[in-house]
Design a protein around this motif. Structure first.
Motif, mmCIF file in Angstrom:
data_model
loop_
_atom_site.group_PDB
_atom_site.id
_atom_site.type_symbol
_atom_site.label_atom_id
_atom_site.label_comp_id
_atom_site.label_asym_id
_atom_site.label_seq_id
_atom_site.Cartn_x
_atom_site.Cartn_y
_atom_site.Cartn_z
ATOM 1 N N TRP A 24 0.957 -0.798 -0.242
ATOM 2 C CA TRP A 24 0.080 -0.360 0.405
ATOM 3 C C TRP A 24 0.947 1.184 0.248
ATOM 4 O O TRP A 24 0.590 1.891 -0.307
ATOM 5 N N HIS A 25 1.666 1.063 0.602
ATOM 6 C CA HIS A 25 3.155 2.551 0.043
ATOM 7 C C HIS A 25 2.705 2.641 -0.875
ATOM 8 O O HIS A 25 3.256 3.586 -1.382
ATOM 9 N N PHE A 26 2.993 1.491 -1.786
ATOM 10 C CA PHE A 26 3.551 1.494 -3.399
ATOM 11 C C PHE A 26 2.695 2.345 -3.920
ATOM 12 O O PHE A 26 2.769 2.963 -4.826
ATOM 13 N N PHE A 27 1.415 1.640 -3.718
ATOM 14 C CA PHE A 27 -0.113 1.949 -4.275
ATOM 15 C C PHE A 27 -0.105 3.292 -4.028
ATOM 16 O O PHE A 27 -0.810 4.979 -4.836
ATOM 17 N N ASN A 28 0.354 4.292 -2.972
ATOM 18 C CA ASN A 28 -0.060 5.273 -2.295
ATOM 19 C C ASN A 28 0.961 6.116 -3.060
ATOM 20 O O ASN A 28 0.527 7.082 -3.839
ATOM 21 N N THR A 29 1.941 5.912 -3.482
ATOM 22 C CA THR A 29 3.346 6.396 -3.510
ATOM 23 C C THR A 29 2.678 6.702 -5.286
ATOM 24 O O THR A 29 3.098 7.881 -5.375
ATOM 25 N N ARG A 107 -4.970 -17.877 13.792
ATOM 26 C CA ARG A 107 -3.495 -17.166 13.574
ATOM 27 C C ARG A 107 -3.704 -15.436 13.458
ATOM 28 O O ARG A 107 -4.376 -14.841 12.161
ATOM 29 N N ILE A 108 -2.734 -14.679 13.644
ATOM 30 C CA ILE A 108 -3.103 -13.180 13.586
ATOM 31 C C ILE A 108 -1.386 -13.094 12.447
ATOM 32 O O ILE A 108 -0.476 -12.690 13.283
ATOM 33 N N ALA A 109 -1.408 -12.475 10.788
ATOM 34 C CA ALA A 109 -0.213 -11.854 10.780
ATOM 35 C C ALA A 109 0.502 -10.209 11.488
ATOM 36 O O ALA A 109 -0.797 -9.982 10.903
ATOM 37 N N VAL A 110 0.862 -9.672 11.868
ATOM 38 C CA VAL A 110 1.564 -8.482 11.451
ATOM 39 C C VAL A 110 2.644 -8.177 11.497
ATOM 40 O O VAL A 110 3.524 -8.789 11.316
ATOM 41 N N ASN A 111 3.006 -6.631 11.937
ATOM 42 C CA ASN A 111 3.927 -5.625 11.791
ATOM 43 C C ASN A 111 4.681 -6.055 12.278
ATOM 44 O O ASN A 111 4.898 -5.616 13.554
ATOM 45 N N CYS A 112 6.641 -6.657 12.191
ATOM 46 C CA CYS A 112 7.010 -6.240 12.880
ATOM 47 C C CYS A 112 7.794 -5.276 12.807
ATOM 48 O O CYS A 112 9.107 -5.346 13.818
ATOM 49 N N ARG A 113 7.856 -4.405 11.590
ATOM 50 C CA ARG A 113 8.499 -3.005 11.982
ATOM 51 C C ARG A 113 9.296 -2.624 13.003
ATOM 52 O O ARG A 113 10.182 -2.170 13.707
ATOM 53 N N PRO A 122 9.692 2.723 8.965
ATOM 54 C CA PRO A 122 8.028 2.263 8.626
ATOM 55 C C PRO A 122 8.086 2.495 7.328
ATOM 56 O O PRO A 122 7.080 1.876 7.408
ATOM 57 N N TYR A 123 8.709 2.909 6.076
ATOM 58 C CA TYR A 123 8.868 2.694 4.876
ATOM 59 C C TYR A 123 9.823 1.634 4.538
ATOM 60 O O TYR A 123 10.345 1.761 3.152
ATOM 61 N N TYR A 124 10.338 0.165 5.369
ATOM 62 C CA TYR A 124 11.071 -0.558 4.929
ATOM 63 C C TYR A 124 10.695 -1.470 3.910
ATOM 64 O O TYR A 124 9.242 -1.574 4.072
ATOM 65 N N PHE A 125 10.899 -1.622 2.672
ATOM 66 C CA PHE A 125 10.308 -1.915 1.327
ATOM 67 C C PHE A 125 10.532 -3.297 1.675
ATOM 68 O O PHE A 125 11.304 -4.002 1.461
ATOM 69 N N GLY A 126 9.173 -4.202 1.855
ATOM 70 C CA GLY A 126 9.704 -5.749 1.502
ATOM 71 C C GLY A 126 9.071 -6.394 2.575
ATOM 72 O O GLY A 126 7.848 -6.183 2.496
ATOM 73 N N ASN A 127 9.073 -7.547 2.978
ATOM 74 C CA ASN A 127 7.697 -8.561 3.768
ATOM 75 C C ASN A 127 8.642 -8.790 5.604
ATOM 76 O O ASN A 127 10.026 -9.170 6.076
#
Length: 215
Positions: A24-29, A107-113, A122-127
Motif C-alpha cells: 500500500w506504500h507503493f500504491f499510494n506513492t 493466527r494473526i499476521a503482524v507487522n514487525c517493523r 516504517p517505510y522499509y520495502f519488503g516483507n
C-alpha cells in the motif's frame, strides 16, 4: 483497464516479496506520481541489512512437494480489531461444532517493523510480517465471553517483541519451510490484511473515485 465511464487500476504482488505495508506504500506513492508530485513524500527504504533478509534458500526435492510448517495492532490496550478477531474466532469455532477438547488455532499476521530493536524504518520495502499463533481449547473458548479471547490475542501480540521476532527468523533459518495455508486440522483460522491501510481514498488526480464518497 479502460471502462465506459473511467479507468480501473489493479495491482498484485507475491507476499514472499512484500507485505501489506509495502504494497500500500507503493500504491499510494503511485497516486502521488500520477498527480504530478515532483518529490515522493514518504520515500521507501530499500535497505537489505535487516534480520528479515535471510541468505537461506529453500531447496525442493524434484519428486516431493514443498515442506509445510506445522500447524498489528495497538499494543497498549485491546483494540477494536483484536475484539473483532475474538468474535470471529468464537463464532466460527461454534459453527464448526467441534469437540470441546479439540485445540483451535487463530493466527494473526503482524507487522514487525516497530517490534524490532532497533526499529525498522516504517517505510522499509519488503516483507516484515510474522504470524502469531493463538491456541485455546474449543470448550474453554466458547465457555468464556468475547473478552477472554480478546485478552488472549492481546497478550500474545504484546509478547511478540524484538526477541520473539528474531527467534522466529532464527527458527525458520534452521528449518526453512513454506507458510501453511488452509485449515488442515479443521479448527484453524488465519486473519490477514489490516484495516489501517489506505485503500479506498487514493487520489490519482483523475477525478473522484466512484463510490469514494460513501467510504
Amino acid at each position: 483497464m479502460e471502462l465506459v465511464n473511467g479507468v480501473f487500476i489493479g495491482c498484485s504482488v507475491n507476499n514472499a516479496v512484500t507485505d501489506g505495508t509495502s504494497f500500500w506504500h507503493f500504491f499510494n506513492t503511485f497516486t502521488e506520481i500520477t498527480k504530478g508530485a515532483l518529490k515522493i513524500s514518504k520515500v521507501p527504504d530499500f535497505c537489505r541489512e535487516t534480520v528479515f533478509n535471510s541468505q537461506v534458500v529453500l531447496k525442493f526435492p524434484l519428486a516431493d512437494p514443498p515442506l509445510l510448517s506445522p500447524a498489528t495492532n495497538r499494543i497498549t490496550e485491546i483494540s477494536s480489531f483484536q475484539s473483532l478477531c475474538a468474535q470471529l474466532w468464537r463464532s466460527v469455532t461454534r459453527a464448526r461444532n467441534l469437540e470441546p477438547t479439540k485445540t483451535t488455532t487463530f493466527r494473526i499476521a503482524v507487522n514487525c517493523r516497530h517490534r524490532l530493536d532497533p526499529k525498522l524504518n516504517p517505510y522499509y520495502f519488503g516483507n516484515a510480517i510474522q504470524s502469531i499463533p493463538n491456541f485455546a481449547l474449543v470448550g474453554e473458548l466458547l465457555a468464556n465471553d468475547m473478552s477472554w479471547g480478546a485478552n488472549l490475542l492481546h497478550k500474545n501480540m504484546v509478547a511478540h517483541d524484538n526477541e520473539m521476532v528474531r527467534q522466529g527468523v532464527e527458527d525458520w533459518e534452521g528449518q526453512p519451510r513454506l507458510f501453511p495455508l488452509g485449515n488442515a486440522d479443521g479448527a484453524s483460522i488465519t486473519m490477514g490484511s489490516s484495516p489501517q491501510f489506505l485503500m479506498y481514498k487514493n487520489d490519482f488526480g483523475w477525478g473522484q473515485a466512484f463510490g469514494s464518497e460513501e467510504r
